[in-house]
Design a protein around this motif. Sequence first.
Motif, short mmCIF file in Angstrom:
data_model
loop_
_atom_site.label_atom_id
_atom_site.label_comp_id
_atom_site.label_asym_id
_atom_site.label_seq_id
_atom_site.Cartn_x
_atom_site.Cartn_y
_atom_site.Cartn_z
N LYS A 108 11.37 -3.60 -10.52
CA LYS A 108 10.72 -3.91 -9.25
C LYS A 108 10.42 -2.61 -8.52
N PRO A 109 9.43 -1.85 -9.02
CA PRO A 109 9.19 -0.51 -8.47
C PRO A 109 8.71 -0.49 -7.02
N MET A 110 8.24 -1.60 -6.49
CA MET A 110 7.75 -1.62 -5.10
C MET A 110 8.77 -2.22 -4.13
N SER A 111 9.98 -2.49 -4.60
CA SER A 111 10.95 -3.18 -3.75
C SER A 111 11.18 -2.53 -2.41
N PHE A 112 11.17 -1.22 -2.35
CA PHE A 112 11.47 -0.54 -1.09
C PHE A 112 10.22 -0.26 -0.26
N TRP A 113 9.06 -0.62 -0.76
CA TRP A 113 7.83 -0.47 0.02
C TRP A 113 7.80 -1.55 1.09
N THR A 114 7.14 -1.24 2.20
CA THR A 114 6.90 -2.24 3.24
C THR A 114 5.43 -2.64 3.20
N GLU A 115 5.09 -3.69 3.91
CA GLU A 115 3.68 -4.09 3.99
C GLU A 115 2.84 -2.94 4.55
N GLN A 116 3.38 -2.23 5.54
CA GLN A 116 2.65 -1.09 6.11
C GLN A 116 2.43 0.00 5.08
N ASP A 117 3.42 0.27 4.22
CA ASP A 117 3.26 1.26 3.15
C ASP A 117 2.09 0.87 2.24
N VAL A 118 2.04 -0.40 1.88
CA VAL A 118 0.99 -0.88 0.98
C VAL A 118 -0.39 -0.73 1.64
N LEU A 119 -0.52 -1.19 2.89
CA LEU A 119 -1.80 -1.11 3.58
C LEU A 119 -2.24 0.35 3.78
N LYS A 120 -1.31 1.22 4.11
CA LYS A 120 -1.63 2.66 4.28
C LYS A 120 -2.08 3.26 2.95
N TYR A 121 -1.42 2.90 1.86
CA TYR A 121 -1.79 3.41 0.55
C TYR A 121 -3.20 2.96 0.16
N ILE A 122 -3.48 1.69 0.39
CA ILE A 122 -4.81 1.15 0.07
C ILE A 122 -5.88 1.88 0.86
N LYS A 123 -5.66 2.07 2.17
CA LYS A 123 -6.63 2.78 3.00
C LYS A 123 -6.77 4.24 2.58
N ALA A 124 -5.65 4.91 2.35
CA ALA A 124 -5.67 6.34 2.01
C ALA A 124 -6.41 6.61 0.70
N HIS A 125 -6.32 5.68 -0.24
CA HIS A 125 -6.93 5.88 -1.55
C HIS A 125 -8.21 5.07 -1.76
N GLY A 126 -8.67 4.39 -0.71
CA GLY A 126 -9.92 3.64 -0.80
C GLY A 126 -9.92 2.56 -1.87
N LEU A 127 -8.80 1.91 -2.06
CA LEU A 127 -8.69 0.89 -3.10
C LEU A 127 -9.37 -0.41 -2.66
N PRO A 128 -10.04 -1.09 -3.58
CA PRO A 128 -10.64 -2.38 -3.23
C PRO A 128 -9.55 -3.46 -3.11
N ILE A 129 -9.77 -4.41 -2.23
CA ILE A 129 -8.87 -5.56 -2.11
C ILE A 129 -9.70 -6.83 -2.17
N ALA A 130 -9.05 -7.93 -2.47
CA ALA A 130 -9.75 -9.22 -2.56
C ALA A 130 -10.39 -9.57 -1.22
N SER A 131 -11.56 -10.16 -1.25
CA SER A 131 -12.32 -10.45 -0.04
C SER A 131 -11.59 -11.38 0.93
N VAL A 132 -10.68 -12.22 0.44
CA VAL A 132 -9.97 -13.13 1.35
C VAL A 132 -9.11 -12.39 2.36
N TYR A 133 -8.76 -11.14 2.07
CA TYR A 133 -7.95 -10.35 3.01
C TYR A 133 -8.80 -9.71 4.11
#
Length: 171
Positions: free
Chosen positions: A43-68
């Motif tokens: 479970k490599p993401m266990s210690f990540w928070t939702e904010q960590d995930v959202l910051k990572y997505i924004k910082a790296h310009g990753l695409p996300i599903a349109s429903v979000y």
Amino acid sequence: MKKKPFHKYKKKMFVATMTEESMLRRTAWLKTGCNAFNQGVSKPMSFWTEQDVLKYIKAHGLPIASVYGDIVYGARDGVQYNSILCDCGSKLCTTGCDRTGCIFCGFGAHLEKGKNRFERLKHTHHKQYDYCMGGGAYDTDGLWKPTKEGLGMAHCIDELNRLYGKDFIKY
């Protein structure tokens, strides 16, 4: 439907569960950490928070599903700021769904504010909505069960609304 299939494949599994999502996950992480070797789960993401995930997505310009929707700074109460204007520690959130889960699951639907998952499903994925709400029939023992035409959730929700009030769950 959720945990039983997981047990079949858990010896080969990497999962992205985060401890902040539930007390059960936090307790499990405190016992095993990121790798539960005796269970064959990493479970490599266990210690990540939702904010960590959202910051990572924004910082790296990753695409996300349109429903979000989009990831913005601000709050779900309608006040939103773009990242150029305010990167001052305010929380990131999505303009669409914040969680998706199983689109047919009714657990907690009566607690949702605004449009619930079934009302959103009707608007965004009408074929899945029709399958979810349509179909269903009583079997020979008098139990309501899905049919090949659909899950029959409309009948189930109607029964809940009859018991708990007209708009207990909207669909």
